[in-house]
Design a protein around this motif. Structure first.
Motif, mmCIF file in Angstrom:
data_model
loop_
_atom_site.group_PDB
_atom_site.id
_atom_site.type_symbol
_atom_site.label_atom_id
_atom_site.label_comp_id
_atom_site.label_asym_id
_atom_site.label_seq_id
_atom_site.Cartn_x
_atom_site.Cartn_y
_atom_site.Cartn_z
ATOM 1 N N GLN A 327 0.645 -1.224 -0.038
ATOM 2 C CA GLN A 327 0.085 -0.046 0.012
ATOM 3 C C GLN A 327 0.805 1.327 0.011
ATOM 4 O O GLN A 327 0.719 2.149 0.814
ATOM 5 C CB GLN A 327 -1.084 -0.306 1.131
ATOM 6 N N ARG A 328 1.955 1.201 -0.848
ATOM 7 C CA ARG A 328 2.956 2.201 -0.924
ATOM 8 C C ARG A 328 3.639 2.666 0.200
ATOM 9 O O ARG A 328 4.595 3.650 0.194
ATOM 10 C CB ARG A 328 2.203 3.598 -1.449
ATOM 11 N N VAL A 329 3.795 1.598 0.978
ATOM 12 C CA VAL A 329 4.672 1.817 2.157
ATOM 13 C C VAL A 329 5.779 0.726 1.970
ATOM 14 O O VAL A 329 5.766 -0.229 1.803
ATOM 15 C CB VAL A 329 3.995 1.674 3.669
ATOM 16 N N PHE A 330 6.957 1.379 1.882
ATOM 17 C CA PHE A 330 8.177 0.490 1.943
ATOM 18 C C PHE A 330 8.253 -0.525 3.083
ATOM 19 O O PHE A 330 8.261 -0.230 3.987
ATOM 20 C CB PHE A 330 9.687 1.684 1.383
ATOM 21 N N ILE A 331 8.696 -1.783 2.562
ATOM 22 C CA ILE A 331 8.796 -2.823 3.475
ATOM 23 C C ILE A 331 10.282 -3.619 3.608
ATOM 24 O O ILE A 331 10.811 -3.503 4.445
ATOM 25 C CB ILE A 331 7.694 -3.950 3.255
ATOM 26 N N MET A 332 10.787 -3.663 2.368
ATOM 27 C CA MET A 332 12.138 -4.227 2.263
ATOM 28 C C MET A 332 12.714 -3.959 0.801
ATOM 29 O O MET A 332 12.132 -4.068 -0.104
ATOM 30 C CB MET A 332 11.961 -5.654 3.061
ATOM 31 N N LEU A 355 -0.826 -7.848 1.109
ATOM 32 C CA LEU A 355 -0.116 -8.536 2.280
ATOM 33 C C LEU A 355 -0.201 -7.455 3.496
ATOM 34 O O LEU A 355 -0.487 -6.243 3.361
ATOM 35 C CB LEU A 355 1.382 -8.154 1.894
ATOM 36 N N PRO A 356 0.027 -7.968 4.556
ATOM 37 C CA PRO A 356 -0.038 -7.001 5.942
ATOM 38 C C PRO A 356 1.069 -5.943 5.911
ATOM 39 O O PRO A 356 2.363 -6.403 5.543
ATOM 40 C CB PRO A 356 0.052 -8.044 6.955
ATOM 41 N N LEU A 357 0.936 -4.967 6.603
ATOM 42 C CA LEU A 357 1.954 -3.935 6.722
ATOM 43 C C LEU A 357 3.036 -4.420 7.360
ATOM 44 O O LEU A 357 4.281 -4.010 7.357
ATOM 45 C CB LEU A 357 1.551 -2.592 7.160
ATOM 46 N N ASN A 358 2.806 -5.096 8.273
ATOM 47 C CA ASN A 358 4.008 -5.687 9.272
ATOM 48 C C ASN A 358 4.598 -7.038 8.682
ATOM 49 O O ASN A 358 4.918 -7.828 9.477
ATOM 50 C CB ASN A 358 3.262 -5.875 10.663
ATOM 51 N N VAL A 359 4.640 -7.152 7.322
ATOM 52 C CA VAL A 359 5.011 -8.489 6.890
ATOM 53 C C VAL A 359 6.368 -8.549 7.133
ATOM 54 O O VAL A 359 7.373 -7.699 7.046
ATOM 55 C CB VAL A 359 4.709 -8.423 5.189
ATOM 56 N N SER A 360 6.861 -10.023 7.307
ATOM 57 C CA SER A 360 8.398 -10.238 7.508
ATOM 58 C C SER A 360 8.383 -11.331 6.341
ATOM 59 O O SER A 360 7.893 -11.955 5.651
ATOM 60 C CB SER A 360 8.420 -10.928 8.880
ATOM 61 N N ARG A 361 9.985 -11.410 6.254
ATOM 62 C CA ARG A 361 10.329 -12.522 5.488
ATOM 63 C C ARG A 361 9.866 -13.747 5.593
ATOM 64 O O ARG A 361 9.787 -14.763 4.737
ATOM 65 C CB ARG A 361 12.148 -12.431 5.477
ATOM 66 N N GLU A 362 9.631 -14.225 6.698
ATOM 67 C CA GLU A 362 9.119 -15.511 7.351
ATOM 68 C C GLU A 362 7.571 -15.676 6.811
ATOM 69 O O GLU A 362 7.379 -16.642 6.328
ATOM 70 C CB GLU A 362 9.313 -15.749 8.841
ATOM 71 N N ILE A 363 6.942 -14.536 7.032
ATOM 72 C CA ILE A 363 5.477 -14.611 6.534
ATOM 73 C C ILE A 363 5.379 -14.885 5.063
ATOM 74 O O ILE A 363 4.842 -15.576 4.317
ATOM 75 C CB ILE A 363 4.780 -13.416 6.948
ATOM 76 N N LEU A 364 6.544 -14.126 4.326
ATOM 77 C CA LEU A 364 6.307 -14.162 2.671
ATOM 78 C C LEU A 364 6.832 -15.599 2.317
ATOM 79 O O LEU A 364 6.399 -15.847 1.280
ATOM 80 C CB LEU A 364 7.724 -13.144 2.357
ATOM 81 N N GLN A 365 7.540 -16.149 3.092
ATOM 82 C CA GLN A 365 8.102 -17.452 2.517
ATOM 83 C C GLN A 365 7.026 -18.507 2.544
ATOM 84 O O GLN A 365 7.042 -19.225 1.345
ATOM 85 C CB GLN A 365 8.993 -18.085 3.698
ATOM 86 N N ASP A 366 5.910 -18.522 3.095
ATOM 87 C CA ASP A 366 4.838 -19.472 3.039
ATOM 88 C C ASP A 366 3.285 -19.088 2.710
ATOM 89 O O ASP A 366 2.510 -19.740 2.671
ATOM 90 C CB ASP A 366 4.701 -20.262 4.614
#
Length: 653
Positions: A327-332, A355-366
C-alpha cells in the motif's frame, strides 16, 4: 549542533582509496549525477524509517513528515543534502562510508578501461554512489543521528577524499543525516539554487519522498504613492505596503510514487530515471514492464531488465530480489521471494494490497499471496524476454551476452516454466563459424535434416575444444548441425533439459548415438562389413586394455581421427565428472567405451602388428590420445610420453 567528543582517525579500505582517486580525477563524464545519488540515498533512508516505525512509532520523534532538503550556500561554496530518515550510528557510518561492503572490488578495478563514459557506467554496477560526492567536492562532511537515540549520540564523519577519514561524537537535535559538500573551486556552478533545482527535477522527480528547496526571502515594502509627469502620464505606479515574506521550504519534485501513476502519463525518461533510483545503476535499463494486476490477488509490478550485469551476478548466495511496498509503504529491499534465483538480474518493485503492513520475510516464505505474485512476475519476465528475442534479435543478443549463463540455471530450478525458458536459450553451433551463442532451439529444429529426430550437442571445456571434437566428424560429413556447449553450467543444463518441442536432446559423446535412420543401405552394409573384418582386432584390443574400458567397438562417428572415447548412456558424462571433481565431490568410477576408426591408416597399422607387446603399447597410445582429446588431461602423462617416444623410435629402425 555541537561537537562533544574527540576525533577518531580511520584509514579507508584499500579499494575505497583507489575509487576516490578515480572520482577526484573526474571519472564521471556527467558530474551532476552526484546529486541524484545523494538524493536517492536520502530517500532510501526515509523509506527505511517509515517501515521501522510500523512497529515502533516513537522512532518518528513527533515528526512523521519525511522529506529531503537540498540547499546551497554561495558564500561558503557548499551544497547540503539533509534528510530526516533512519540516520546512522557511529559503527554504521564507519562501516557504510569507510568500506565498499561488497566482494569483487578487485574485479571491478580490473575492468576499468580508462574510457570515462564507459567506466562511469561500470561504477553503477558496484553500488558506490555515495563516493560520487567527491566528483565535485574536495571535502565532505556527514552529520548523522539514528532515529530513537539521544541527541548526544550524533556522529560527524569527514574526509578530503585522501587516505583517511575522521569521526567524532556530536550533539544533533534532529534525527537523520546531513551531507555537506565543500565544493571545489571549479565546481561553483553547483552552489546555485536554480542549478540544483534543475538537477532535482531532471533526475529525482519520481521519488515519493518530498525533495524541498528554500524559496528566496521577499523583503518588506512600504506604501509608495503614484507619481505622474506634467502631461499626466504615470511614471511610477502606486505600491501598497506589504510585510516581508520569509524564505520557506517548498517541494520541487512531484513526490508521487511513480508506479501508482497511469502508464500513459509516464515518460520514457521518467521510467529510466526511476530504474536508476531503485537499482543504483548508472546505465539505462534494456527494457521494462509496468503492470497492474486486479482480481483474486491485487498488486502493481514495475520490472526492469538491466543493460549490464552486476559484477557479483554469479554469486547465488548474494541477496537479490525486488523492492517490496505494501500500500505504497516501503517494506524491504531485495525481497527474493518474488523472483526465482535464475532471474536474479531483474530489478524493480512490487506494491501489494494483499499483504499485511507488518509483513516479514518468514511470512512471505509461506504465503499463498507471495506464491501467486511470484508466479505472475516470473511469467511476465519470461514473456518480456521472449518478445524481445522474437522482435529484436540484436538487443536480445546483447541481453544474452550479459545474462545468458544465469538464465541457463532455469530449467533445473523451475520445472513449471522449463519450456518457456528453453525458448530463450541460445547456443553456438557447427552452423556458425563463431563462438557467439545465437542459435535458439527453435531455429535448430527448423534446420533439422530429413530423418533427424534428435537435437545433437557436444559439451567441452572451451568453444575451441567443442568445435574440434572428434565426435563431430560424421555429423560434419552428413551436414547435421550440432550445438557447441562450453559454458561451465552447460552440463548441468542438459542434465535437466532432456527434450524440447518433443525432440530429445542427445549428446554426440554418448555411446547411444544412432544415425542409422539417416544412412542408406550401402553405408549400413559397409559398416557391417568393417565390423566383421575387425572383429578379432576389437577383441584383441579389449584384452590389451582390460578394465580400462567398458567396451571396444568399430566407430561410425569418425572420419579423420583414429579413435575416440565415449560415455555409456547410463554413466555420468565426462564433463559432469570434471564438474563434480572441481567442487570436491566424489566422482563415481566408470569406464568409457573405446571406439576405433577402422579406415584410419594408424588403426590399420596397429591391426597388422603381430608383436603382442608392441601391439599393447600402440593400443595404449591410441586410448590415451583419445582420453587426452576428450578429458584434456591424463592421470599419468609421463608414461604416455615415454610410451609414445619408444614407439616413434621403433619406427625409425
Amino acid at each position: 549542533m555541537s561537537e562533544t567528543g574527540q576525533k577518531e582517525v580511520h584509514g579507508f579500505q584499500t579499494e575505497v582509496k583507489q575509487l576516490l582517486q578515480l572520482m577526484i580525477h573526474s571519472l564521471y563524464s556527467n558530474k551532476e549525477i552526484f546529486l541524484r545519488e545523494l538524493v536517492s540515498n536520502a530517500a532510501d533512508a526515509s523509506d527505511k524509517l517509515r517501515f521501522k516505525a510500523l512497529s515502533d512509532a516513537n522512532l518518528f520523534e513527533g515528526d512523521g513528515e519525511l522529506r529531503v532538503r537540498v540547499s546551497a550556500d554561495k558564500e561558503n561554496n557548499t551544497v547540503t543534502i539533509s534528510d530526516n530518515g533512519i540516520g546512522m550510528t557511529h559503527d554504521q557510518i564507519v562501516e557504510h562510508l569507510g568500506t565498499i561492503a561488497k566482494s569483487g572490488t578487485a574485479e571491478f578495478f580490473s575492468k576499468l578501461s580508462g574510457d570515462q563514459a564507459a567506466d562511469s557506467q561500470l561504477i553503477g554496477q558496484f553500488g558506490v554512489g555515495f563516493y560520487s560526492a567527491f566528483i565535485v567536492a574536495d571535502k565532505v562532511t556527514v552529520r548523522s543521528r539514528a532515529a530513537g537515540v539521544a541527541a548526544s549520540e550524533g556522529v560527524e564523519w569527514q574526509s578530503e577524499g585522501e587516505g583517511e577519514f575522521t569521526t567524532s561524537k556530536i550533539e544533533k537535535a534532529n534525527r537523520g543525516t546531513d551531507i555537506i559538500l565543500h565544493l571545489k573551486e571549479d565546481e561553483k556552478e553547483f552552489a546555485d539554487d536554480w542549478r540544483l533545482k534543475s538537477i532535482v527535477t531532471k533526475y529525482s522527480d519520481h521519488i515519493s519522498v518530498s525533495v524541498e528547496m528554500l524559496t528566496p526571502e521577499v523583503p518588506a515594502v512600504e506604501t509608495v504613492a503614484e507619481e505622474k509627469d506634467e502631461e499626466g502620464n504615470i511614471t511610477r505606479p502606486a505600491v501598497e505596503a506589504r510585510d516581508a515574506v520569509p524564505a520557506t521550504w517548498e517541494a520541487v519534485n512531484k513526490a508521487t510514487a511513480l508506479w501508482t501513476r497511469e502508464k500513459a502519463d509516464i515518460t520514457e525518461d521518467e521510467y529510466k530515471e526511476f530504474y536508476k533510483h531503485v537499482s543504483h545503476d548508472f546505465a539505462d535499463p534494456m527494457l521494462w514492464e509496468h503492470n497492474k494486476v486486479e482480481g483474486k490477488t491485487e498488486y502493481t509490478s514495475l520490472l526492469y531488465i538491466p543493460s549490464k550485469a552486476p559484477f557479483d551476478m554469479h554469486n547465488r548466495e548474494k541477496q537479490h530480489g525486488l523492492k517490496l511496498y505494501v500500500q505504497r509503504v516501503f517494506i524491504m529491499d531485495d525481497a527474493e521471494q518474488f523472483m526465482p534465483t535464475y532471474l536474479r538480474f531483474v530489478k524493480g518493485l512490487l506494491d501489494s494490497n494483499d499483504l499485511p503492513l507488518n509483513v516479514s520475510r518468514e511470512i512471505l516464505q509461506d504465503s499463498k499471496v507471495t506464491q501467486a505474485i511470484r508466479k505472475g512476475c516470473t511469467k511476465r519476465v519470461l514473456k518480456m524476454l521472449d518478445k524481445m528475442g522474437n522482435k529484436d534479435k540484436e538487443s536480445y543478443q546483447l541481453f544474452w551476452n550479459e545474462f545468458g549463463q544465469v538464465l541457463k540455471e532455469g530449467p533445473a530450478e523451475d520445472m513449471g516454466n522449463k519450456e518457456a525458458i528453453a525458448k530463450l536459450l541460445r547456443f553456438a553451433s557447427t552452423n556458425e563459424d563463431s563462438a557467439v551463442q545465437n542459435v535458439s532451439l527453435t531455429e535448430y529444429i527448423e534446420r533439422m535434416k530429413e530423418g533427424q529426430d534428435k537435437i545433437f550437442y557436444v559439451v567441452a571445456d572451451s568453444f575451441e575444444a567443442a568445435k574440434n571434437s572428434p565426435h563431430l566428424e560424421v555429423f560434419r560429413k552428413k551436414g547435421i548441425e550440432v550445438l557447441l556447449l562450453s559454458d561451465r553450467i552447460d552440463e548441468w543444463l542438459v542434465s535437466h533439459l532432456t527434450e524440447f518441442d518433443g525432440k530429445q536432446l542427445q549428446s554426440v559423446a554418448r555411446g547411444g548415438v544412432d544415425l542409422s535412420n539417416m544412412e542408406d543401405d550401402e553405408s549400413k552394409e559397409a559398416q557391417e562389413k568393417l565390423e566383421q573384418e575387425f572383429d578379432s582386432v576389437v577383441k584383441r584390443m579389449k584384452d590389451a586394455l582390460g578394465d580400462k574400458v567398458k567396451e571396444v567397438k568399430i566407430s561410425n562417428r569418425l572420419t579423420d581421427s583414429p579413435a575416440v572415447i565415449v560415455t555409456a548412456e547410463d554413466d555420468m558424462s565426462i564433463q559432469m565428472q570434471k564438474l563434480m571433481a572441481s567442487v570436491g565431490q566424489e566422482v563415481p568410477e566408470s569406464q568409457p567405451i573405446f571406439e576405433i576408426n577402422a579406415e584410419h591408416e594408424l588403426v590399420k597399422h596397429v591391426a597388422d602388428e603381430q608383436d603382442d607387446d608392441k601391439f599393447g603399447q600402440w593400443v595404449d597410445v591410441l586410448f590415451e590420445q583419445a582420453t587426452l582429446a576428450e578429458r584434456g588431461s591424463l592421470k599419468d602423462p609421463a608414461s604416455f610420453v615415454a610410451r609414445l617416444n619408444k614407439l616413434m623410435l621403433s619406427l625409425t629402425k
